[in-house]
Design a protein around this motif. Structure first.
Motif, PDB file in Angstrom:
ATOM      1  N   ILE A  24     -21.039 -31.221 -13.558  1.00 47.80           N
ATOM      2  CA  ILE A  24     -20.826 -30.503 -13.119  1.00 47.80           C
ATOM      3  C   ILE A  24     -19.406 -30.301 -11.948  1.00 47.80           C
ATOM      4  O   ILE A  24     -18.475 -29.204 -11.566  1.00 47.80           O
ATOM      5  CB  ILE A  24     -21.782 -29.452 -12.009  1.00 47.80           C
ATOM      6  N   MET A  25     -18.782 -31.783 -12.000  1.00 45.48           N
ATOM      7  CA  MET A  25     -17.215 -32.046 -11.404  1.00 45.48           C
ATOM      8  C   MET A  25     -16.168 -31.713 -12.015  1.00 45.48           C
ATOM      9  O   MET A  25     -16.108 -32.720 -13.122  1.00 45.48           O
ATOM     10  CB  MET A  25     -17.755 -33.339 -10.762  1.00 45.48           C
ATOM     11  N   PRO A  26     -15.229 -30.534 -11.529  1.00 43.81           N
ATOM     12  CA  PRO A  26     -13.655 -30.896 -12.023  1.00 43.81           C
ATOM     13  C   PRO A  26     -13.168 -31.993 -12.037  1.00 43.81           C
ATOM     14  O   PRO A  26     -13.931 -32.961 -10.649  1.00 43.81           O
ATOM     15  CB  PRO A  26     -13.313 -29.323 -11.845  1.00 43.81           C
ATOM     16  N   PRO A  27     -12.117 -32.004 -12.460  1.00 42.09           N
ATOM     17  CA  PRO A  27     -11.664 -31.299 -13.254  1.00 42.09           C
ATOM     18  C   PRO A  27     -11.836 -31.178 -14.853  1.00 42.09           C
ATOM     19  O   PRO A  27     -11.279 -30.720 -15.661  1.00 42.09           O
ATOM     20  CB  PRO A  27     -10.274 -31.728 -13.518  1.00 42.09           C
ATOM     21  N   VAL A  28     -12.378 -32.550 -14.868  1.00 40.29           N
ATOM     22  CA  VAL A  28     -13.148 -33.029 -16.047  1.00 40.29           C
ATOM     23  C   VAL A  28     -14.418 -33.283 -16.195  1.00 40.29           C
ATOM     24  O   VAL A  28     -14.948 -33.996 -15.914  1.00 40.29           O
ATOM     25  CB  VAL A  28     -12.531 -34.778 -17.647  1.00 40.29           C
ATOM     26  N   MET A  29     -15.186 -32.097 -16.570  1.00 42.82           N
ATOM     27  CA  MET A  29     -16.813 -31.496 -16.653  1.00 42.82           C
ATOM     28  C   MET A  29     -17.102 -32.174 -17.984  1.00 42.82           C
ATOM     29  O   MET A  29     -16.024 -32.687 -19.299  1.00 42.82           O
ATOM     30  CB  MET A  29     -16.710 -30.570 -16.501  1.00 42.82           C
ATOM     31  N   GLY A  30     -18.397 -31.530 -18.472  1.00 45.47           N
ATOM     32  CA  GLY A  30     -19.054 -32.248 -19.110  1.00 45.47           C
ATOM     33  C   GLY A  30     -18.616 -31.325 -20.273  1.00 45.47           C
ATOM     34  O   GLY A  30     -18.145 -30.676 -20.171  1.00 45.47           O
ATOM     35  N   ALA A  31     -18.811 -31.516 -21.957  1.00 47.72           N
ATOM     36  CA  ALA A  31     -18.773 -31.177 -22.508  1.00 47.72           C
ATOM     37  C   ALA A  31     -19.104 -29.443 -22.987  1.00 47.72           C
ATOM     38  O   ALA A  31     -18.889 -28.552 -23.680  1.00 47.72           O
ATOM     39  CB  ALA A  31     -19.097 -32.037 -24.188  1.00 47.72           C
ATOM     40  N   ALA A  32     -19.918 -29.101 -22.136  1.00 53.42           N
ATOM     41  CA  ALA A  32     -20.952 -27.745 -22.339  1.00 53.42           C
ATOM     42  C   ALA A  32     -19.677 -27.025 -21.652  1.00 53.42           C
ATOM     43  O   ALA A  32     -19.596 -26.311 -21.310  1.00 53.42           O
ATOM     44  CB  ALA A  32     -21.969 -28.099 -21.891  1.00 53.42           C
ATOM     45  N   PHE A  49     -16.805 -27.507 -22.089  1.00 52.79           N
ATOM     46  CA  PHE A  49     -15.806 -26.602 -23.050  1.00 52.79           C
ATOM     47  C   PHE A  49     -16.450 -25.257 -23.784  1.00 52.79           C
ATOM     48  O   PHE A  49     -15.502 -24.216 -24.088  1.00 52.79           O
ATOM     49  CB  PHE A  49     -15.328 -27.712 -24.215  1.00 52.79           C
ATOM     50  N   VAL A  50     -17.585 -26.035 -24.223  1.00 55.63           N
ATOM     51  CA  VAL A  50     -18.375 -24.895 -24.967  1.00 55.63           C
ATOM     52  C   VAL A  50     -18.480 -23.592 -23.915  1.00 55.63           C
ATOM     53  O   VAL A  50     -18.178 -22.103 -24.606  1.00 55.63           O
ATOM     54  CB  VAL A  50     -19.591 -25.249 -25.941  1.00 55.63           C
ATOM     55  N   MET A  51     -18.664 -23.466 -23.058  1.00 50.59           N
ATOM     56  CA  MET A  51     -18.620 -22.350 -22.290  1.00 50.59           C
ATOM     57  C   MET A  51     -17.562 -21.349 -22.070  1.00 50.59           C
ATOM     58  O   MET A  51     -17.972 -20.335 -22.121  1.00 50.59           O
ATOM     59  CB  MET A  51     -19.485 -23.161 -20.576  1.00 50.59           C
ATOM     60  N   ALA A  52     -16.410 -22.124 -22.481  1.00 48.38           N
ATOM     61  CA  ALA A  52     -14.796 -21.621 -21.915  1.00 48.38           C
ATOM     62  C   ALA A  52     -15.247 -20.382 -23.286  1.00 48.38           C
ATOM     63  O   ALA A  52     -14.702 -19.544 -22.733  1.00 48.38           O
ATOM     64  CB  ALA A  52     -13.989 -22.339 -22.042  1.00 48.38           C
ATOM     65  N   SER A  53     -15.218 -21.201 -24.067  1.00 47.88           N
ATOM     66  CA  SER A  53     -15.249 -20.142 -25.867  1.00 47.88           C
ATOM     67  C   SER A  53     -16.022 -19.523 -25.502  1.00 47.88           C
ATOM     68  O   SER A  53     -16.014 -18.535 -26.235  1.00 47.88           O
ATOM     69  CB  SER A  53     -15.055 -20.934 -26.580  1.00 47.88           C
ATOM     70  N   PHE A  54     -17.377 -20.167 -25.248  1.00 48.74           N
ATOM     71  CA  PHE A  54     -18.490 -19.056 -24.529  1.00 48.74           C
ATOM     72  C   PHE A  54     -18.331 -17.264 -23.923  1.00 48.74           C
ATOM     73  O   PHE A  54     -18.776 -16.507 -24.926  1.00 48.74           O
ATOM     74  CB  PHE A  54     -19.675 -18.948 -24.480  1.00 48.74           C
ATOM     75  N   ILE A  55     -18.054 -17.319 -22.890  1.00 44.08           N
ATOM     76  CA  ILE A  55     -17.375 -16.461 -22.243  1.00 44.08           C
ATOM     77  C   ILE A  55     -16.153 -16.444 -22.462  1.00 44.08           C
ATOM     78  O   ILE A  55     -15.827 -14.772 -22.310  1.00 44.08           O
ATOM     79  CB  ILE A  55     -17.502 -16.480 -21.057  1.00 44.08           C
ATOM     80  N   GLY A  56     -14.822 -16.722 -22.758  1.00 43.23           N
ATOM     81  CA  GLY A  56     -13.624 -16.173 -23.223  1.00 43.23           C
ATOM     82  C   GLY A  56     -12.498 -16.324 -23.069  1.00 43.23           C
ATOM     83  O   GLY A  56     -11.700 -15.437 -22.353  1.00 43.23           O
ATOM     84  N   VAL A  57     -13.368 -16.839 -21.767  1.00 42.20           N
ATOM     85  CA  VAL A  57     -11.647 -17.534 -20.335  1.00 42.20           C
ATOM     86  C   VAL A  57     -11.209 -19.002 -21.618  1.00 42.20           C
ATOM     87  O   VAL A  57     -12.235 -19.883 -21.866  1.00 42.20           O
ATOM     88  CB  VAL A  57     -12.922 -17.143 -19.125  1.00 42.20           C
ATOM     89  N   THR A  58     -10.469 -18.864 -19.786  1.00 46.28           N
ATOM     90  CA  THR A  58      -9.522 -20.466 -20.137  1.00 46.28           C
ATOM     91  C   THR A  58     -10.525 -21.576 -19.012  1.00 46.28           C
ATOM     92  O   THR A  58     -11.596 -21.110 -18.847  1.00 46.28           O
ATOM     93  CB  THR A  58      -8.440 -20.481 -19.660  1.00 46.28           C
ATOM     94  N   ALA A 109      -9.354 -28.725 -25.824  1.00 43.95           N
ATOM     95  CA  ALA A 109      -9.133 -30.449 -25.286  1.00 43.95           C
ATOM     96  C   ALA A 109     -10.050 -32.514 -26.107  1.00 43.95           C
ATOM     97  O   ALA A 109      -9.117 -32.575 -25.785  1.00 43.95           O
ATOM     98  CB  ALA A 109     -11.270 -30.279 -25.249  1.00 43.95           C
ATOM     99  N   SER A 110      -9.344 -31.634 -27.613  1.00 44.89           N
ATOM    100  CA  SER A 110      -9.781 -32.466 -28.959  1.00 44.89           C
ATOM    101  C   SER A 110      -7.931 -33.119 -28.244  1.00 44.89           C
ATOM    102  O   SER A 110      -8.065 -33.981 -28.294  1.00 44.89           O
ATOM    103  CB  SER A 110      -9.090 -31.910 -30.406  1.00 44.89           C
ATOM    104  N   TYR A 111      -6.588 -32.089 -28.167  1.00 47.29           N
ATOM    105  CA  TYR A 111      -5.611 -32.607 -28.742  1.00 47.29           C
ATOM    106  C   TYR A 111      -5.711 -33.177 -27.025  1.00 47.29           C
ATOM    107  O   TYR A 111      -5.035 -35.093 -27.340  1.00 47.29           O
ATOM    108  CB  TYR A 111      -4.685 -31.553 -27.872  1.00 47.29           C
ATOM    109  N   SER A 112      -5.579 -33.226 -25.794  1.00 49.67           N
ATOM    110  CA  SER A 112      -5.764 -33.335 -24.598  1.00 49.67           C
ATOM    111  C   SER A 112      -6.035 -35.351 -24.305  1.00 49.67           C
ATOM    112  O   SER A 112      -5.688 -36.437 -24.266  1.00 49.67           O
ATOM    113  CB  SER A 112      -6.183 -32.644 -23.376  1.00 49.67           C
ATOM    114  N   PRO A 150     -29.673 -32.592 -25.873  1.00 44.97           N
ATOM    115  CA  PRO A 150     -29.262 -33.280 -25.014  1.00 44.97           C
ATOM    116  C   PRO A 150     -28.580 -31.792 -24.082  1.00 44.97           C
ATOM    117  O   PRO A 150     -28.884 -30.593 -24.442  1.00 44.97           O
ATOM    118  CB  PRO A 150     -27.570 -33.837 -25.850  1.00 44.97           C
ATOM    119  N   THR A 151     -27.884 -32.106 -23.130  1.00 46.25           N
ATOM    120  CA  THR A 151     -27.252 -31.246 -22.261  1.00 46.25           C
ATOM    121  C   THR A 151     -26.854 -29.708 -23.084  1.00 46.25           C
ATOM    122  O   THR A 151     -26.260 -28.621 -22.537  1.00 46.25           O
ATOM    123  CB  THR A 151     -26.445 -31.259 -20.781  1.00 46.25           C
TER     124      THR A 151
END
Length: 360
Positions: free
Chosen positions: A11-19, A21-30, A101-104, A209-210
Motif C-alpha cells: 500500500i506504500m507509494p511510490p512503488v505499490m503492489g501489482a494490484a 497497476f491493475v487498479m489504475a487500468s480498472f478505474i481508468g486513471v493514471t 510498469a513493464s517498460y519502467s 494472492p492479493t
C-alpha cells in the motif's frame, strides 16, 4: 512486526503492489493518481507501526544498543548507496516519464545489472583482473535472472488464476447471484454491506494472492458499494471503494488460519504460525480501520483538499487519530491503560480520524 510491515509494503507509494497497476487500468486513471490518493493512509499506517514498536519496547522494558555497539551510519549507508540508483530510475520512469510498469521495470533492471558491474570494478581488490570481475558479474547476473524467473512463476500463476476466476464468474452468472445474495442480506444497510465485503475479501484472500483477490472482489462488489452508498445518502468515490477492497485483500495475508505472511514469518522465527498471525492481526488493526475511515472521510485520500493548509490540517488530525488508536489497541500510553481509558482513547481517535463530527 515483520508481517505487518511487509504486508503493508503493497500500500506504500511510490512503488505499490501489482494490484495498484491493475487498479489504475480498472478505474481508468493514471498510476500517479492512485499513488496520490494512497499516499497519506500508507504514511500514517507506517508511522503507527513505528509507534506500536515503541509501545512494545516500553511494555518489555527494552533499551537501545550502546553507542559503541551501533554500526557507523555513514559507512553503512555509503556501502549500499549504489542499490538506490535503480530504485530512483524506476520511480522517475513511473512517476515523471509516466511509462508503463513493464517498460519502467525493464529499464530499472538493466540499470541494476550495470550498477552491479561498476560496483564490482570499483570495490574489487587491485590484483583482481577485469576478466575475473567480468566472469563474476556474468555469473551473478545469470543467478539473478534465474531467481527472478522462479519468483515470477508464482505471480504468473496468480494472474492466470485470477483471469480464470473472473472469466468463470462472469460467464456462469455467479457474480450476479453473489451480488443478489449480499444485497438481499444487507438490504439498504450500507454498514452490513461493508461488513460482508470485508468478510468476502478475507475469505477469498485465504486461497488467492492479493492481486487475484483484488480483481475478483473489485469486479464483483465495487459498483454495488457505490450504488448502495448513494442510496443511503453517502458518496463513495470509486477510488476509495477500490482501495478499500485492496486493503482488506492484503489483510487476508495476516489473518489465520491461512495467513501466508504469518506462516512465512513463523518459519523464519521458529514461532507458532497461529500465534504469530494473532499477534500480527493485533498490530494490523490500524491498517484495518483506515479503509473504513477513508470510505466515509475522503479527505484522508486527499480528495476535496482545497489548499496546502487544509492538507496540513488533514495530515495532523489523521496522524494524531491513528497514534491514539494504536495506543488504545496496545492498551499502553505512558503506562498500562485501564479499560475505561481505552474506551476514551478509541473515542478520541475516531473523532480525529473522522473530524467532521467535531471540528465543524
Amino acid at each position: 512486526i515483520e508481517v505487518s510491515s511487509s504486508v503493508n509494503g503493497q500500500i506504500m507509494p511510490p512503488v505499490m503492489g501489482a494490484a495498484a497497476f491493475v487498479m489504475a487500468s480498472f478505474i481508468g486513471v493514471t498510476y500517479f493518481e492512485i499513488v496520490k490518493h494512497a499516499f497519506l493512509p500508507a504514511i500514517i499506517s507506517y508511522i503507527a507501526l513505528f509507534y506500536i514498536s515503541h509501545l512494545e519496547a516500553l511494555k518489555l522494558g527494552l533499551k537501545g544498543l550502546d553507542e559503541k555497539d551501533l554500526p557507523k551510519l555513514k559507512e553503512t549507508f555509503i556501502a549500499g548507496l549504489h542499490f538506490l540508483i535503480p530504485i530512483f530510475i524506476l520511480i522517475y520512469l513511473l512517476v515523471y516519464m509516466r511509462l508503463t510498469a513493464s517498460y519502467s521495470i525493464f529499464y530499472a533492471t538493466i540499470s541494476l545489472i550495470i550498477v552491479n558491474f561498476i560496483n564490482k570494478l570499483i570495490k574489487s581488490p587491485k590484483e583482481t583482473s577485469v576478466t575475473e570481475n567480468l566472469n563474476g558479474w556474468i555469473k551473478e547476473t545469470i543467478v539473478g535472472l534465474e531467481k527472478g524467473a522462479f519468483n515470477m512463476i508464482a505471480v504468473g500463476v496468480a494472474i492466470a488464476t485470477a483471469g480464470v476466476i473472473v472469466g468463470a464468474v462472469g460467464s456462469t452468472g455467479l457474480s450476479t447471484n453473489l451480488i443478489l445474495v449480499i444485497e438481499s442480506i444487507a438490504g439498504d444497510n450500507v454498514i452490513i454491506l461493508i461488513a460482508l465485503t470485508i468478510l468476502l475479501c478475507l475469505l477469498l484472500g485465504m486461497g488467492l494472492p492479493t492481486t487475484a483477490n483484488y480483481v475478483v472482489v473489485a469486479s464483483l462488489m465495487s459498483m454495488v458499494l457505490v450504488d448502495v452508498g448513494n442510496a443511503s445518502g453517502y458518496i463513495f468515490p470509486i477510488i476509495a471503494v477500490h482501495l478499500f477492497v485492496f486493503y482488506f485483500g492484503l489483510m487476508a495475508d495476516v489473518t489465520p488460519p491461512v495467513g501466508l505472511a504469518s506462516y512465512a514469518a513463523a518459519g523464519i522465527s521458529g514461532g507458532d504460525p497461529l500465534r504469530t498471525g494473532m499477534q500480527a492481526i493485533w498490530y494490523s488493526l490500524r491498517t484495518g480501520v483506515l479503509p473504513i475511515v477513508f470510505l466515509f472521510n475522503h479527505e484522508l485520500l486527499l480528495i476535496g483538499v482545497e489548499n496546502f493548509w487544509h492538507a496540513i490540517l488533514v495530515i495532523i488530525t489523521s496522524l494524531i487519530g491513528i497514534l491514539v488508536f494504536s495506543a488504545a489497541t496496545q492498551a499502553w500510553f505512558f503506562k498500562k491503560l485501564r479499560w475505561f481509558e481505552i474506551i476514551i482513547f478509541l473515542f478520541i481517535s475516531l473523532s480525529f480520524l473522522s473530524p467532521e463530527y467535531v471540528l465543524n
